[in-house]
Design an enzyme around this catalytic site. Structure first.
Site, PDB file in Angstrom:
ATOM      1  N   SER A 256       0.853  -1.179   0.000  1.00 32.71           N
ATOM      2  CA  SER A 256       0.000   0.000   0.000  1.00 32.71           C
ATOM      3  C   SER A 256       0.891   1.231   0.000  1.00 32.71           C
ATOM      4  CB  SER A 256      -0.890   0.009   1.239  1.00 32.71           C
ATOM      5  OG  SER A 256      -0.101   0.356   2.365  1.00 32.71           O
ATOM      6  N   LYS A 257       0.254   2.377  -0.006  1.00 34.95           N
ATOM      7  CA  LYS A 257       1.016   3.625  -0.051  1.00 34.95           C
ATOM      8  C   LYS A 257       1.970   3.770   1.130  1.00 34.95           C
ATOM      9  CE  LYS A 257      -1.413   6.321  -3.352  1.00 34.95           C
ATOM     10  NZ  LYS A 257      -2.879   6.436  -3.379  1.00 34.95           N
ATOM     11  N   ARG A 258       1.640   3.076   2.240  1.00 33.68           N
ATOM     12  CA  ARG A 258       2.552   3.139   3.395  1.00 33.68           C
ATOM     13  C   ARG A 258       3.943   2.646   3.039  1.00 33.68           C
ATOM     14  NH1 ARG A 258       1.931  -0.518   6.869  1.00 33.68           N
ATOM     15  NH2 ARG A 258       0.353  -1.625   5.687  1.00 33.68           N
ATOM     16  N   HIS A 259       4.023   1.756   2.048  1.00 37.27           N
ATOM     17  CA  HIS A 259       5.321   1.216   1.659  1.00 37.27           C
ATOM     18  C   HIS A 259       6.050   2.109   0.667  1.00 37.27           C
ATOM     19  CE1 HIS A 259       3.127  -2.541   2.890  1.00 37.27           C
ATOM     20  NE2 HIS A 259       4.250  -2.677   3.569  1.00 37.27           N
ATOM     21  N   GLY A 260       5.413   3.177   0.238  1.00 35.24           N
ATOM     22  CA  GLY A 260       6.023   4.043  -0.781  1.00 35.24           C
ATOM     23  C   GLY A 260       5.120   4.091  -1.988  1.00 35.24           C
TER      24      GLY A 260
END
Ligand code: GLU
Length: 481
Positions: free
Chosen positions: A251-255
């Site tokens: 997800s966006k949390r990973h970049g």
């Protein structure tokens, strides 16, 4: 039988790397089997569709080098490949299904559905709508004429079960006690994903549906619809989802998760394709670097792993470096020059282009990303250099900085102006001052290239004019004084 596969993104967001892997596996499967790759647009969500997302999908696939044989832009024998232009067809199918007894007009109210949810929750079961509020034909007719059309639901046979042999996940079975009588046409006349997708797969003669595992629970619905349409079922392959390095769903949390971001960050399409290919598939023998032609020759759906694949950007960067080093010096120069010119906001002169070209092979050896290059070669252009504050603070505060700048200057005043000559002079300087390579050379690097991260020092000095180098050393000494 000709293999026919499709990639069917919805233009409601930027092309996601997970979608890219799905597209790639479809493409590889088609190319390996001499089949047809179809690109269609699942644009039934008229509110969320956006032309820029559609364009982003087309651009992304083209950038990756995944061409399609039928569908958007290129057309084909099946008319429109946009679901938004096929609503009449879906409405007809829904009406036919009602007439044939496979579907019905439903009268469940929001409160009734809520009640079903609530009582299922009390029993810790998942709510399943079994058609208990279906409308009698006369009541359905009355609402249709009154301009209040009820939704149409598919009548799932109960009791029963739907199973299939998934190409990746082997045997999958869904008991119908867990499958809703799902809506195929909403009251407002718009088709649901289940109906539109299945009708398209049947109409376009799709033989293999290769898609993400997030859709696995929809597949029994699609198989029931296909059967009701009187068509043979396609083979299905559900690809595991992508996780981040922490094992959680990517997800966006990973970049970044949009292909566009990787493209803008200077990744090469060949590296991206290679990286996506090995997310769940291997060409064998632990190989990781594999060309597109080899992938086409070796690709096998049966060899795709059912375990989640890890999307690890560090690995992608490593792989990108491998591909950067594999470029010819000329290709590398051609790829980087526009980036350098954009960074400077002007064209390079002939002389500047020549010094860029002489330093680039040293940059190419170490680079992981194309867009690292402009900052690394900025020191080549202009008399003065922009000093990176962090590098300056770290290196110039250390002991020996002042001595390094002074002794380095004396060594360079009459050094032979080649990388070897400069290296010889500076090594002799280290010898005579007793400074370590780090203490003695890092201050020179920062003073001359502006940063502690630069192409190799002796080569970097050699491409500059002696006067420029001495001037930069003097300026740095002045700033230290
Ligand atoms: N439009 C669907 C999606 O973007 C396609 C799913 C499918 O391949 O059936 O997820």
């Amino acid at each position: 039988m000709t293999v026919r596969v499709r990639f069917a993104p919805s233009p409601t967001g930027h092309l996601h790397v997970g979608g890219c892997r799905t597209a790639l596996y479809n493409w590889l499967f088609a190319r390996h089997n001499g089949g047809v790759f179809v690109l269609r647009s699942d644009d039934t969500d008229l509110e969320r569709n956006a032309p820029e997302y559609q364009q982003d999908i087309l651009d992304g696939l083209a950038w990756l080098g995944l061409d399609w044989d039928e569908g958007l832009v290129v057309g084909g024998p099946h008319g429109s490949y946009r679901q938004s232009e096929r609503f009449a067809r879906y409405r007809q199918v829904a009406a036919d299904m009602v007439a044939a007894g496979h579907a019905y007009h439903d009268g469940a109210t929001a409160e009734q559905l809520e009640e079903i949810r609530r009582s299922a929750a009390l029993r810790s079961e998942s709510p399943v709508y079994d058609g208990r509020h279906r409308l009698e034909p006369e009541e359905a007719e009355r609402r249709l004429t009154a301009g209040d059309p009820p939704p149409i639901r598919f009548s799932v046979p109960r009791p029963g079960a739907t199973g299939f042999e998934d190409e990746v996940r082997a045997e999958v079975v869904f008991d119908h006690s867990n499958v809703d009588d799902f809506i195929i046409l909403r009251g407002d006349g718009t088709p649901t994903y289940h109906l539109a997708s299945t009708v398209d797969d049947v109409d376009y003669g799709i033989t293999h549906v290769i898609r993400g595992e997030d859709i696995l629970s929809s597949t029994p619905k699609h198989l029931l619809l296909t059967e009701a349409l009187g068509a043979p079922p396609p083979r299905y392959a559900h690809l595991s989802l992508l996780n981040g390095p922490d094992g959680k769903k990517l997800s966006k949390r990973h970049g970044h998760t949009a292909l566009r971001a990787f493209r803008e960050a200077g990744f090469l399409p060949q590296a991206m394709v290679n990286f996506l290919a090995i997310l769940g598939w291997s060409p064998g023998e632990d190989r990781e670097i594999v060309s597109l032609d080899e992938m086409v020759a070796l690709f096998d759906l049966g060899a795709v792993s059912r375990n989640p694949a890890v999307f690890d950007v560090a690995k992608l960067e490593w792989m990108n470096g491998v591909y950067l080093r594999g470029m010819t010096a000329t290709d590398f120069a051609e790829a980087t020059r526009p980036l350098v010119e954009a960074d400077l906001d002007r064209s390079l002169t002939e002389t500047e282009a020549a010094s860029l070209e002489s330093i680039l092979p040293h940059v190419q050896e170490r680079a992981r990303l194309l867009d690292e290059v402009p900052a690394q070669v900025r020191f080549l252009f202009g008399q003065e250099v922009e000093l990176d504050q962090a590098s300056w603070d770290e290196v110039m505060a250390g002991p020996g900085a002042r001595e390094s700048l002074a002794a380095g200057r004396s060594a360079l005043v009459d050094a032979e102006w080649t990388a070897e000559g400069i290296e010889g002079a500076l090594r002799a300087m280290l010898e005579s001052t007793g400074l370590s390579a780090k203490r003695g050379l890092q201050p020179l690097r920062v003073a001359i290239t502006g940063s502690k991260v630069s192409p190799p020092l002796f080569e970097s000095i050699a491409v500059l004019h002696r006067e420029t180098v001495l001037g930069r050393l003097d300026r740095a000494s002045g700033l230290l004084a």
